[in-house]
Motif scaffolding. Structure first.
Motif, PDB file in Angstrom:
ATOM      1  N   ASP A  82      36.706  13.446  -7.747  1.00 33.51           N
ATOM      2  CA  ASP A  82      35.618  14.415  -7.924  1.00 33.51           C
ATOM      3  C   ASP A  82      35.999  15.374  -9.052  1.00 33.51           C
ATOM      4  N   THR A  83      35.523  15.081 -10.254  1.00 36.13           N
ATOM      5  CA  THR A  83      35.960  15.893 -11.401  1.00 36.13           C
ATOM      6  C   THR A  83      35.286  17.271 -11.413  1.00 36.13           C
ATOM      7  N   GLY A  84      34.102  17.370 -10.811  1.00 29.82           N
ATOM      8  CA  GLY A  84      33.431  18.676 -10.732  1.00 29.82           C
ATOM      9  C   GLY A  84      34.288  19.680  -9.974  1.00 29.82           C
ATOM     10  N   ALA A  85      34.972  19.188  -8.919  1.00 30.17           N
ATOM     11  CA  ALA A  85      35.825  20.080  -8.116  1.00 30.17           C
ATOM     12  C   ALA A  85      36.920  20.678  -8.995  1.00 30.17           C
ATOM     13  N   MET A  86      37.403  19.903  -9.975  1.00 24.45           N
ATOM     14  CA  MET A  86      38.472  20.405 -10.840  1.00 24.45           C
ATOM     15  C   MET A  86      37.963  21.544 -11.729  1.00 24.45           C
ATOM     16  N   TYR A  87      36.751  21.383 -12.289  1.00 25.38           N
ATOM     17  CA  TYR A  87      36.193  22.468 -13.099  1.00 25.38           C
ATOM     18  C   TYR A  87      35.911  23.689 -12.233  1.00 25.38           C
ATOM     19  N   ARG A  88      35.568  23.450 -10.989  1.00 24.89           N
ATOM     20  CA  ARG A  88      35.328  24.570 -10.069  1.00 24.89           C
ATOM     21  C   ARG A  88      36.640  25.311  -9.773  1.00 24.89           C
ATOM     22  N   VAL A  89      37.729  24.575  -9.586  1.00 20.70           N
ATOM     23  CA  VAL A  89      39.021  25.226  -9.337  1.00 20.70           C
ATOM     24  C   VAL A  89      39.439  26.043 -10.569  1.00 20.70           C
ATOM     25  N   ILE A 138      35.273  27.083  -3.664  1.00 20.60           N
ATOM     26  CA  ILE A 138      34.792  26.587  -4.965  1.00 20.60           C
ATOM     27  C   ILE A 138      33.311  26.182  -4.923  1.00 20.60           C
ATOM     28  N   ARG A 139      32.739  26.103  -3.718  1.00 20.40           N
ATOM     29  CA  ARG A 139      31.288  25.791  -3.608  1.00 20.40           C
ATOM     30  C   ARG A 139      30.461  27.065  -3.496  1.00 20.40           C
ATOM     31  N   GLY A 140      31.107  28.194  -3.459  1.00 19.24           N
ATOM     32  CA  GLY A 140      30.386  29.462  -3.289  1.00 19.24           C
ATOM     33  C   GLY A 140      29.616  29.861  -4.542  1.00 19.24           C
ATOM     34  N   VAL A 156      39.927  23.670 -21.885  1.00 19.68           N
ATOM     35  CA  VAL A 156      39.901  23.468 -20.425  1.00 19.68           C
ATOM     36  C   VAL A 156      39.601  21.991 -20.150  1.00 19.68           C
ATOM     37  N   ARG A 157      38.653  21.464 -20.887  1.00 21.52           N
ATOM     38  CA  ARG A 157      38.264  20.068 -20.684  1.00 21.52           C
ATOM     39  C   ARG A 157      39.415  19.114 -21.038  1.00 21.52           C
ATOM     40  N   GLU A 158      40.075  19.411 -22.137  1.00 18.23           N
ATOM     41  CA  GLU A 158      41.176  18.548 -22.577  1.00 18.23           C
ATOM     42  C   GLU A 158      42.210  18.356 -21.461  1.00 18.23           C
ATOM     43  N   GLY A 178      31.327  12.632 -12.241  1.00 15.94           N
ATOM     44  CA  GLY A 178      31.310  13.851 -13.055  1.00 15.94           C
ATOM     45  C   GLY A 178      30.095  13.937 -13.947  1.00 15.94           C
ATOM     46  N   ARG A 179      30.326  14.441 -15.169  1.00 16.01           N
ATOM     47  CA  ARG A 179      29.230  14.595 -16.141  1.00 16.01           C
ATOM     48  C   ARG A 179      29.499  13.777 -17.403  1.00 16.01           C
ATOM     49  N   ASP A 180      30.779  13.528 -17.679  1.00 14.15           N
ATOM     50  CA  ASP A 180      31.161  12.885 -18.947  1.00 14.15           C
ATOM     51  C   ASP A 180      32.108  11.711 -18.691  1.00 14.15           C
ATOM     52  N   ILE A 181      32.039  11.136 -17.510  1.00 15.25           N
ATOM     53  CA  ILE A 181      32.986  10.057 -17.190  1.00 15.25           C
ATOM     54  C   ILE A 181      32.672   8.823 -18.040  1.00 15.25           C
ATOM     55  N   ARG A 228      19.118  26.175 -14.990  1.00  9.84           N
ATOM     56  CA  ARG A 228      20.010  26.866 -15.936  1.00  9.84           C
ATOM     57  C   ARG A 228      21.268  26.029 -16.196  1.00  9.84           C
ATOM     58  N   ARG A 229      21.840  25.480 -15.124  1.00 12.90           N
ATOM     59  CA  ARG A 229      23.070  24.697 -15.304  1.00 12.90           C
ATOM     60  C   ARG A 229      22.798  23.398 -16.075  1.00 12.90           C
ATOM     61  N   ASP A 230      21.643  22.760 -15.798  1.00  8.38           N
ATOM     62  CA  ASP A 230      21.274  21.549 -16.549  1.00  8.38           C
ATOM     63  C   ASP A 230      21.255  21.850 -18.038  1.00  8.38           C
ATOM     64  N   LEU A 232      22.661  24.376 -19.697  1.00  5.23           N
ATOM     65  CA  LEU A 232      23.993  24.692 -20.230  1.00  5.23           C
ATOM     66  C   LEU A 232      24.830  23.421 -20.367  1.00  5.23           C
ATOM     67  N   ASP A 233      24.822  22.578 -19.315  1.00  6.53           N
ATOM     68  CA  ASP A 233      25.664  21.370 -19.320  1.00  6.53           C
ATOM     69  C   ASP A 233      25.193  20.362 -20.378  1.00  6.53           C
ATOM     70  N   SER A 234      23.863  20.307 -20.628  1.00  9.98           N
ATOM     71  CA  SER A 234      23.350  19.319 -21.586  1.00  9.98           C
ATOM     72  C   SER A 234      23.452  19.802 -23.016  1.00  9.98           C
ATOM     73  N   SER A 235      23.504  21.116 -23.205  1.00  7.83           N
ATOM     74  CA  SER A 235      23.449  21.614 -24.586  1.00  7.83           C
ATOM     75  C   SER A 235      24.819  22.011 -25.134  1.00  7.83           C
ATOM     76  N   ARG A 236      25.872  21.936 -24.296  1.00 13.99           N
ATOM     77  CA  ARG A 236      27.178  22.357 -24.826  1.00 13.99           C
ATOM     78  C   ARG A 236      27.671  21.356 -25.878  1.00 13.99           C
ATOM     79  N   THR A 237      28.507  21.851 -26.772  1.00 13.82           N
ATOM     80  CA  THR A 237      28.948  21.023 -27.893  1.00 13.82           C
ATOM     81  C   THR A 237      29.933  19.952 -27.431  1.00 13.82           C
TER      82      THR A 237
HETATM   83  O1   DC Z   1      29.543  18.289  -9.781  1.00 12.80           O
HETATM   84  P1   DC Z   1      29.692  19.791  -9.612  1.00 12.80           P
HETATM   85  O2   DC Z   1      28.382  20.505  -9.406  1.00 12.80           O
HETATM   86  O3   DC Z   1      30.700  20.170  -8.598  1.00 12.80           O
HETATM   87  O4   DC Z   1      30.250  20.282 -11.035  1.00 12.80           O
HETATM   88  C1   DC Z   1      30.477  21.629 -11.297  1.00 12.80           C
HETATM   89  C2   DC Z   1      30.335  21.934 -12.779  1.00 12.80           C
HETATM   90  O5   DC Z   1      31.407  21.347 -13.494  1.00 12.80           O
HETATM   91  C3   DC Z   1      29.061  21.453 -13.441  1.00 12.80           C
HETATM   92  O6   DC Z   1      28.169  22.536 -13.666  1.00 12.80           O
HETATM   93  C4   DC Z   1      29.465  20.911 -14.764  1.00 12.80           C
HETATM   94  C5   DC Z   1      30.954  20.838 -14.729  1.00 12.80           C
HETATM   95  N1   DC Z   1      31.472  19.486 -14.870  1.00 12.80           N
HETATM   96  C6   DC Z   1      31.744  19.057 -16.151  1.00 12.80           C
HETATM   97  O7   DC Z   1      31.494  19.775 -17.105  1.00 12.80           O
HETATM   98  N2   DC Z   1      32.275  17.813 -16.337  1.00 12.80           N
HETATM   99  C7   DC Z   1      32.546  17.012 -15.301  1.00 12.80           C
HETATM  100  N3   DC Z   1      33.083  15.808 -15.520  1.00 12.80           N
HETATM  101  C8   DC Z   1      32.254  17.441 -13.969  1.00 12.80           C
HETATM  102  C9   DC Z   1      31.694  18.689 -13.805  1.00 12.80           C
END
Ligand code: DC
Length: 273
Positions: A82-89, A138-140, A156-158, A178-181, A228-230, A232-237
């Protein structure tokens, strides 16, 4: 550099004590998918040259990704990353350090040696920050509202991408979510799925999840946050949220979890080698 205690984390002799301390129920009760999984025996086919199995699953939040991927990992006798959990941590570490999530340099410093450990057992939701189980925190709301800013920082991503690749390789059989797997982390994955659903349906699911976890929630706020998150997540570089060219798109708006699960199993079966 992110230390990677994950593979052995669940063999830690203090784990049971920590789990009890964190108020965790017995492992098998942690996940309720309401899926009729008992009927389906584990299927152990492979789609990697080394006999392993990899499925990359991306998409925005609220598409049923996590629940489906956990259930699928159990069915396919695979690990669940679960890669989202890592960004949340990472976001939680930033907030705990009292750092402004939009201050890029400070965010990089606060996440440089992130003492993060994730458990890739699909029955476990355990996520450790410096040995403390932060799965609920981390879900709060605070983390959820700031995670897009933190996850947009390339450094952070690297770090986290390197950890994710290691975990997937060590797991041998893994469902990686995740989002970029499919586009970055495992761009060579033999099978990729991209789950979508309308914003209203996704907000409704997140709202129900929040309520059933005992968290305060208001539908209009959840919907606004999803949109809002969609954006931000779709428009980041760096690594924006988008389907890989070879990903299979699955619109889950009108599908039950069972149907999504069957669709994914069929995709994985087709990718067998
Ligand atoms: O899947 P999630 O809602 O727990 O993910 C939390 C945030 O982490 C989401 O807003 C975008 C980011 N994320 C990311 O940038 N890349 C990933 N591979 C997974 C999550």
């Amino acid at each position: 550099r992110v230390p990677c205690p994950a593979p052995g984390a669940h063999q830690d002799p203090h784990r049971a004590a920590r789990r009890a301390e964190a108020g965790f129920p017995a492992r098998t009760q942690q996940l309720r998918t309401d899926l009729p999984l008992q009927g389906g025996a584990a299927v152990t086919f492979s789609n990697m040259p080394d006999g392993g199995l990899i499925l990359a699953v991306d998409g925005p939040s609220g598409t049923g990704k996590s629940t489906t991927c956990r259930a699928l990992a159990k069915r396919l006798d695979a690990k669940y990353v679960d890669t989202g959990a890592m960004y949340r941590v990472a976001t939680l570490a930033v907030l705990r350090a009292g750092v402004d999530p939009t201050d890029t340099e400070a965010v990089i410093a606060a996440t440089r040696d992130l003492p993060l450990a994730v458990n890739d057992d699909p029955d476990s939701t355990e996520v450790l920050l410096d040995g403390e189980n932060v799965a609920a925190e981390i879900r709060g709301r605070e983390v959820t509202q700031n995670v897009s800013a933190v996850s947009a920082v390339p450094e952070v991503r690297e770090n986290l991408v390197a950890l994710q690749r290691r975990l997937a390789a060590q797991a041998h059989r893994a469902i990686v979510e995740g989002r970029d797997i499919g586009t970055v982390v495992l761009a060579d994955a033999p099978v990729k799925a991209y789950l979508t659903a309308s914003p209203e349906i996704r907000a409704r699911r997140r709202y129900n999840q929040d309520r059933s976890a005992g968290r305060e929630a208001d539908f209009a706020t959840v919907l606004a946050d999803v949109i809002r998150r969609d954006e931000l997540d779709s428009s980041r570089t760096t690594s924006p949220l988008r389907p890989a060219e070879d990903a299979h798109l699955i619109d889950t708006s009108e599908m039950t979890l069972d149907q999504v699960l069957e669709t994914l199993i069929n995709l994985v079966k087709e990718s067998q080698r």
